[in-house]
Design a protein around this motif. Structure first.
Motif, mmCIF file in Angstrom:
data_model
loop_
_atom_site.group_PDB
_atom_site.id
_atom_site.type_symbol
_atom_site.label_atom_id
_atom_site.label_comp_id
_atom_site.label_asym_id
_atom_site.label_seq_id
_atom_site.Cartn_x
_atom_site.Cartn_y
_atom_site.Cartn_z
ATOM 1 N N LEU A 33 36.112 44.660 45.767
ATOM 2 C CA LEU A 33 36.838 45.944 45.908
ATOM 3 C C LEU A 33 36.615 46.694 47.254
ATOM 4 O O LEU A 33 35.485 47.066 47.309
ATOM 5 N N ASP A 34 37.598 47.044 48.040
ATOM 6 C CA ASP A 34 37.186 47.756 49.301
ATOM 7 C C ASP A 34 37.455 49.215 48.989
ATOM 8 O O ASP A 34 37.481 49.843 47.601
ATOM 9 N N GLU A 35 37.016 49.997 49.849
ATOM 10 C CA GLU A 35 36.750 51.552 49.877
ATOM 11 C C GLU A 35 38.111 52.065 49.180
ATOM 12 O O GLU A 35 38.139 53.209 48.551
ATOM 13 N N GLN A 36 39.207 51.513 49.765
ATOM 14 C CA GLN A 36 40.693 52.182 49.087
ATOM 15 C C GLN A 36 40.852 51.579 47.776
ATOM 16 O O GLN A 36 42.147 52.142 47.157
ATOM 17 N N GLY A 37 40.067 50.762 47.011
ATOM 18 C CA GLY A 37 40.491 50.108 45.844
ATOM 19 C C GLY A 37 41.302 48.901 45.737
ATOM 20 O O GLY A 37 41.567 48.349 44.857
ATOM 21 N N ARG A 38 41.582 48.424 46.884
ATOM 22 C CA ARG A 38 42.292 47.311 47.013
ATOM 23 C C ARG A 38 41.419 45.830 46.483
ATOM 24 O O ARG A 38 40.205 45.816 46.569
ATOM 25 N N GLU A 52 44.396 39.160 48.968
ATOM 26 C CA GLU A 52 44.456 40.540 48.540
ATOM 27 C C GLU A 52 45.765 40.284 47.310
ATOM 28 O O GLU A 52 46.529 39.667 47.397
ATOM 29 N N MET A 53 45.441 41.080 46.198
ATOM 30 C CA MET A 53 46.456 41.146 44.891
ATOM 31 C C MET A 53 46.334 42.619 44.500
ATOM 32 O O MET A 53 45.366 43.347 44.544
ATOM 33 N N ASP A 112 48.258 44.491 38.827
ATOM 34 C CA ASP A 112 49.189 43.831 38.080
ATOM 35 C C ASP A 112 48.937 42.240 37.900
ATOM 36 O O ASP A 112 49.108 41.668 36.933
ATOM 37 N N THR A 113 48.818 41.602 39.073
ATOM 38 C CA THR A 113 48.606 40.221 39.399
ATOM 39 C C THR A 113 47.309 39.601 38.932
ATOM 40 O O THR A 113 47.150 38.280 38.956
ATOM 41 N N LEU A 114 46.330 40.694 38.870
ATOM 42 C CA LEU A 114 45.079 40.329 38.908
ATOM 43 C C LEU A 114 44.794 39.540 37.354
ATOM 44 O O LEU A 114 44.197 38.611 37.286
ATOM 45 N N SER A 115 45.608 40.146 36.333
ATOM 46 C CA SER A 115 45.285 39.574 35.169
ATOM 47 C C SER A 115 45.897 38.071 34.884
ATOM 48 O O SER A 115 45.085 37.251 34.203
ATOM 49 N N ALA A 116 46.889 37.861 35.536
ATOM 50 C CA ALA A 116 47.422 36.447 35.494
ATOM 51 C C ALA A 116 46.380 35.635 36.334
ATOM 52 O O ALA A 116 46.271 34.362 35.979
#
Length: 143
Positions: A70-75, A82-83, A86-90
């Protein structure tokens, strides 16, 4: 009937005492119990710590771990890809399904120190929901 009365002649000769006095031992144990009962709740209270710095030694790994960053912007990144949240769960479900029947993979979670704690906990909640419970928080070692 004869009685044994202490006299001046037998001062140096006493019969050995066969009893053990456990009262002091019980007293000390009760005091220690009370001390631990009082201090245990205080140990769980919030203490200001700087989590990203650590003196912990690296973990020995046989398999390649899954890295989530997780970077400083929350990505959110999984292995530099990068995702969105919402796509993290899948994606986490797919990782857990690939390890079905064997031990779940080790997950390294890297988060920027300026990042909000809630965002890190959201990702950890998704990891837990997917069944990936072997999570290690990566920190920078002190020199």
């Amino acid at each position: 009937m004869a009685m044994h009365l202490p006299s001046g002649r037998s001062r140096g000769r006493r019969a050995p005492m066969a009893d053990i006095n456990v009262t002091p031992l019980v007293d000390v144990m009760l005091v220690l119990l009370i001390i631990f009962m009082v201090t245990a709740p205080l140990l769980t209270a919030g203490v200001p710590v700087n989590l990203p710095d650590s003196r912990a030694k690296p973990l020995d790994q046989e398999k390649q771990p899954t890295e989530i960053s997780l970077d400083e912007q929350g990505r959110i990144f999984i292995a530099k890809e990068e995702m969105s949240f919402d796509t993290l769960s899948a994606r986490l479900d797919a990782i857990a399904a690939a390890a079905q029947g064997s031990e779940p993979p080790q997950v390294y979670l890297r988060a920027d120190r300026k990042l909000d704690y809630g965002q890190v906990m959201r990702v950890m909640g998704e990891l837990n929901r997917a069944g990936l419970n072997r999570v290690a928080l990566v920190t920078v070692g002190e020199d």
